[in-house]
Structures are given as structure tokens and as C-alpha cells.
Design a protein around this motif. Structure first.
Motif, mmCIF file in Angstrom:
data_model
loop_
_atom_site.group_PDB
_atom_site.id
_atom_site.type_symbol
_atom_site.label_atom_id
_atom_site.label_comp_id
_atom_site.label_asym_id
_atom_site.label_seq_id
_atom_site.Cartn_x
_atom_site.Cartn_y
_atom_site.Cartn_z
ATOM 1 N N LYS A 150 0.368 -42.322 19.794
ATOM 2 C CA LYS A 150 -0.768 -41.401 19.764
ATOM 3 C C LYS A 150 -1.668 -41.666 18.560
ATOM 4 O O LYS A 150 -2.145 -40.741 17.891
ATOM 5 C CB LYS A 150 -0.288 -39.946 19.760
ATOM 6 N N VAL A 187 -0.909 -42.903 15.646
ATOM 7 C CA VAL A 187 -0.290 -42.748 14.325
ATOM 8 C C VAL A 187 0.836 -43.770 14.163
ATOM 9 O O VAL A 187 1.706 -43.896 15.027
ATOM 10 C CB VAL A 187 0.277 -41.325 14.141
ATOM 11 N N ARG A 243 -9.034 -34.846 26.034
ATOM 12 C CA ARG A 243 -8.660 -35.331 24.701
ATOM 13 C C ARG A 243 -9.814 -35.236 23.701
ATOM 14 O O ARG A 243 -9.672 -35.636 22.567
ATOM 15 C CB ARG A 243 -8.182 -36.783 24.794
ATOM 16 N N ARG A 276 -11.249 -44.882 15.997
ATOM 17 C CA ARG A 276 -9.990 -44.168 15.831
ATOM 18 C C ARG A 276 -10.123 -43.327 14.577
ATOM 19 O O ARG A 276 -10.201 -43.834 13.465
ATOM 20 C CB ARG A 276 -8.822 -45.147 15.703
ATOM 21 N N THR A 335 -9.329 -40.235 11.661
ATOM 22 C CA THR A 335 -8.206 -39.808 10.836
ATOM 23 C C THR A 335 -7.288 -38.910 11.663
ATOM 24 O O THR A 335 -7.745 -37.959 12.284
ATOM 25 C CB THR A 335 -8.708 -39.025 9.607
ATOM 26 N N GLY A 336 -6.017 -39.230 11.694
ATOM 27 C CA GLY A 336 -5.077 -38.479 12.523
ATOM 28 C C GLY A 336 -4.750 -39.179 13.827
ATOM 29 O O GLY A 336 -3.833 -38.781 14.530
ATOM 30 N N HIS A 365 -6.726 -39.756 16.676
ATOM 31 C CA HIS A 365 -7.504 -39.514 17.891
ATOM 32 C C HIS A 365 -8.688 -40.480 17.974
ATOM 33 O O HIS A 365 -9.294 -40.810 16.958
ATOM 34 C CB HIS A 365 -8.013 -38.075 17.932
ATOM 35 N N LEU A 421 -11.049 -31.962 8.250
ATOM 36 C CA LEU A 421 -9.736 -32.176 8.843
ATOM 37 C C LEU A 421 -9.112 -30.834 9.178
ATOM 38 O O LEU A 421 -9.317 -29.841 8.461
ATOM 39 C CB LEU A 421 -8.813 -32.930 7.869
ATOM 40 N N ASP A 422 -8.330 -30.797 10.266
ATOM 41 C CA ASP A 422 -7.615 -29.570 10.587
ATOM 42 C C ASP A 422 -6.275 -29.539 9.847
ATOM 43 O O ASP A 422 -5.954 -30.435 9.065
ATOM 44 C CB ASP A 422 -7.432 -29.410 12.095
ATOM 45 N N ASN A 463 -3.397 -30.183 10.779
ATOM 46 C CA ASN A 463 -2.505 -31.278 11.131
ATOM 47 C C ASN A 463 -3.007 -32.634 10.646
ATOM 48 O O ASN A 463 -2.404 -33.672 10.955
ATOM 49 C CB ASN A 463 -2.315 -31.326 12.652
ATOM 50 N N HIS A 508 -5.933 -33.984 11.444
ATOM 51 C CA HIS A 508 -6.786 -34.630 12.434
ATOM 52 C C HIS A 508 -8.256 -34.360 12.120
ATOM 53 O O HIS A 508 -8.620 -33.248 11.715
ATOM 54 C CB HIS A 508 -6.471 -34.118 13.844
ATOM 55 N N THR A 533 -11.991 -33.368 12.456
ATOM 56 C CA THR A 533 -12.694 -32.381 13.269
ATOM 57 C C THR A 533 -14.193 -32.663 13.211
ATOM 58 O O THR A 533 -14.686 -33.356 12.320
ATOM 59 C CB THR A 533 -12.426 -30.953 12.769
#
Length: 431
Positions: free
Chosen positions: A111, A113, A191, A360, A362-363, A365, A395-396, A398, A400, A402
Motif C-alpha cells: 500500500k 509503504v 481511493r 506517490r 507521503t504515507g 497514497h 498530514l493526517d 496516520n 498520510h 492531505t
């Protein structure tokens, strides 16, 4: 069970286990009739080997726990018939990349990472043996006289390996897995890779035969997006595809698929993307899709786009849509250094209509972060404007990235061409 697991995690126990496995494997190979086994069905062969391994394990039944026994049997079967320690990773659908830096450093990507695994090889020779086994299955060779290999595996995965003397700390291996799951438009929206408006616009561009260039970094999702965009091509069209490793899975019935070929051990017999592209022009394609522009084929691709093969597509490595054109400019300049820069600019501006940037984040996605339109040449520069973009906000919890997708408000110059084709992005239903 807890005691058995604790023993398996004990370094001394692991050394003993590996030594025992090597001993039993050596005995198994000595007893195996390789010549006779060549014509035996793999399932039958695996069953016979399992019986042989179990018989040999019985001689050590007083030392082996039930956990060790099951593990030993599976690993010996993988070692003999499969890819050794790599077999579980190759069978794991969640793994998209396998990256090996020597015998004790094995990483996978899940995923988006990277994570380190517990997979280990006995030593560098063991790792090289597995790499040679993989290469041999696809008719490639890797040894000290030819210490690099790049090949497509039978399942479509891509192997790249470098060994001594080029690799200093053990063999370097990367395997880009070929996913059996084909993403569709719904997947991209769920996604949050893009919005339905962005995908409707791209769909309209493909249907109206605009030439599209997909840009991004390694592992950013360029080929995935290219494959998805190709789904908007009408089934009546003849498509020629050219790739270094066949990853595109077009659903149209009339597809001429071609793949490049590396040079042999003597440095002869190479067939490049440029060679295939020039040949494709003689095959009466309606569209040409080049998996990646990375060399002299860039010039041939522009020529094809400018000579009646509208709706063609390709990918390129770059950090944003403007750098994508700069890189294309460089590739064309290297392929045809005699051409003046103003001519190259005009060739690019007249050939490429839309540039799509994937990234791609950060995180892990992946997102479409830019959709830009090439509008022409002004002075010494190729001009373009953004139609959609992804604006990062942070970043959220987790880790990821945003942000929000935005339409810039610029009316694309290509709208008139879309209308001439009877297509309006807002009328295209992608889900």
C-alpha cells in the motif's frame, strides 16, 4: 505452542534450524533424479517431494517441534521447487515490490509503504543462486561476467538484479510485482486518487483522440493510469503497444503488443523501443501506446503523434508536468542533436496535448496531482496551463498527505476539439 514459537525466535535455535535445513536439502537433492523429474507434473512432483522431506524429517523427530516440522517441510519444498525464501512474498497479493539489499535485508512495499521483513537468505551465495534460478527460467543469465539482469517473469513481474563485482554489499534485487487486480475508475475515486470530474475530462480527451503524456516518479502509478486511460479507447480501433516489460492489459480486441529485447551476452540482438516504434508505423495502427519514453524513441513518438496517429499515449519520468516537457525536450535533443531547439519546441507543442502528473504522496497514497494542457510555443518556451491540481494541506494523524482537488477555472483550449468530436466532459459518466 508458546515454547515452540519462543525457540523459533531464538538466534541459536534459528542457526540450528538453518543448518538442519541445509543438511536435509542436500540429501534431498542427492536422492532426486533430476533427469526423470523433468517430465513429471509439478503437482505430482511436489507431492513426491513432500513425502521425501517428511521421511527425512522423521530421522530428526526427536529434535523437531511440530512448528519446526511444518516450517521445515514448506521451506524445503520452496527451496527445491520454488524461489526459496522469496516464495511466500511472491504469493502474497498485498506485496507490490520486493527490494533486497544483500542476504539479510529484504524489504517489501505494501500500500505504498516500505517495510522490512523477517525473510533471510543463508548467505550471499544462496541469494545469488535464487536470482540465477529466476533468471534461468526466463532464458537470462547473470554471473560475474554478466553481473546485471533485467527481465520479465512468467507472471508479468519485473526483475532487476545486480551482483558482484558491481554490488559491493551483496546482491541487489528488485522485483516489481504484476498485480492480478485491475483497477477501475471506481477504485481511483474511492481511493481519492482523483475526482470524477478529473477522470471525466481525461476520458473525454482520450475519446476525442488527444495525445496524452503521463508523468511521474518511479512507483508513482504511471503505468496503472496509462492502462486505465486506455480503457476509454473505442473497441473498433487498432492499437499498437510498445513496452520494455509487458504490463499493459488492454481490453480492446485489436491490439498489437510488442516488447523490447535486451542484448545477448555478446552485446548483440538488442531491439529497442525506437526499433519497434518505427516498425509499428508500418502496421497501420490507429493509436500507439509507448510504455515509457526514456531514450531515442521519444523523437519517433513525437513524429508518430504529428503524422496522423492522434490519441497516442506514453509515460515519462518527471517531477511535474512542466518538467515532463523539459525532459522530453532533452530526450529528443539527444536523439537528434542536429535539430534546432525552436523546431523541437514546435514538435513537442504540436504533438502533446495533455500532460497528467501522478505522484506517490507521503504515507504511500497515489494521486493525480496535475492535469495540464500544452497550448503552444511563445518565444523560446513551450506554454501550458493547469486545468486541475491537487493542493496539499498537510498530514493526517496516520502520516498520510492531505489536501483538496481543485479545478483552476481555466477553460481548456481543447474544448473546441472535444465539441467537434461530439464529446463534452460533463456528459461523460465514468462511474
Amino acid at each position: 505452542m508458546d515454547r515452540a514459537v519462543a525457540m523459533a525466535n531464538n538466534p541459536a535455535h534459528e542457526i540450528w534450524f538453518q543448518n538442519l535445513k541445509a543438511e536435509i536439502h542436500e540429501r534431498l537433492i542427492a536422492e532426486l533424479d533430476l533427469e526423470a523429474s523433468r517430465n513429471v507434473d509439478e503437482a505430482v512432483m511436489r507431492q513426491e517431494l513432500r513425502l521425501g522431506v517428511e521421511r527425512l524429517c522423521n530421522k530428526h523427530s526427536d529434535l523437531l517441534s511440530s512448528v519446526d516440522r511444518v516450517r521445515l517441510i514448506e521451506e524445503l519444498l520452496n527451496e527445491t521447487l520454488g524461489l526459496g525464501p522469496l516464495e511466500p512474498l511472491m504469493n502474497d497479493p498485498s506485496v507490490s515490490d520486493i527490494l533486497i539489499n544483500g542476504p539479510t535485508n529484504v524489504y517489501v512495499e505494501r500500500k505504498g509503504v516500505l517495510e522490512r521483513t523477517s525473510v533471510r537468505f543463508r548467505d550471499n551465495d544462496h541469494l545469488i543462486d535464487i536470482v540465477q534460478r529466476i533468471s534461468g527460467r526466463v532464458g537470462r543469465r547473470i554471473d560475474e561476467s554478466s553481473p546485471m539482469v533485467d527481465a520479465r517473469l512468467p507472471d508479468g513481474s519485473r526483475l532487476n538484479a545486480v551482483i558482484h563485482p558491481l554490488a559491493l554489499d551483496g546482491a541487489l534485487v528488485s522485483i516489481r510485482r504484476f498485480s492480478s487486480n485491475v483497477l477501475d475508475i471506481k477504485d481511483l475515486i474511492v481511493r481519492q486518487t482523483a475526482t470524477s470530474d478529473m477522470l471525466s475530462f481525461l476520458s473525454a480527451c482520450v475519446k476525442a483522440k488527444l495525445n496524452v503524456l503521463v508523468s511521474g516518479g518511479t512507483g508513482g502509478g504511471k503505468t496503472t493510469l496509462l492502462n486505465l486511460l486506455s480503457g476509454f479507447i473505442d473497441k473498433s480501433e487498432r492499437i499498437a503497444t510498445i513496452e520494455d516489460a509487458a504490463e499493459l492489459r488492454l481490453q480492446q480486441p485489436h491490439v498489437a503488443r510488442m516488447e523490447t529485447r535486451s542484448a545477448n551476452i555478446d552485446g548483440k540482438g538488442a531491439i529497442t523501443s525506437g526499433d519497434l516504434l518505427r516498425n509499428a508505423l508500418r502496421m497501420r495502427p490507429d493509436r500507439i501506446i509507448v510504455g515509457e519514453c526514456r531514450g531515442a524513441e521519444a523523437f519517433d513518438m513525437l513524429q508518430a503523434m504529428n503524422t496522423g496517429h492522434d490519441g497516442s499515449m506514453s509515460t515519462i519520468h518527471a517531477n511535474n508536468t512542466r518538467e515532463a516537457l523539459s525532459r522530453l525536450e532533452m530526450l529528443v535533443g539527444m536523439a537528434a542533436p542536429e535539430l534546432p531547439m525552436w523546431f523541437i519546441h514546435r514538435q513537442i507543442a504540436s504533438a502533446i496535448n495533455i500532460v497528467v502528473q501522478v505522484e506517490r504522496m507521503t504515507g504511500g497514497h497515489r494521486k493525480i496531482v496535475q492535469i495540464s494542457e500544452v497550448t503552444g510555443v511563445h518565444g523560446e518556451l513551450i506554454s501550458m496551463h493547469d486545468i486541475f491540481e491537487f493542493r496539499r494541506t498537510g498530514l493526517d494523524k496516520n502520516g498520510h498527505a492531505t489536501g483538496v482537488f481543485e479545478a483552476t477555472g481555466v477553460v481548456p483550449n481543447c474544448m473546441s476539439r472535444l465539441q467537434e468530436s461530439g464529446i463534452r466532459p460533463r456528459d461523460v459518466q465514468v462511474i
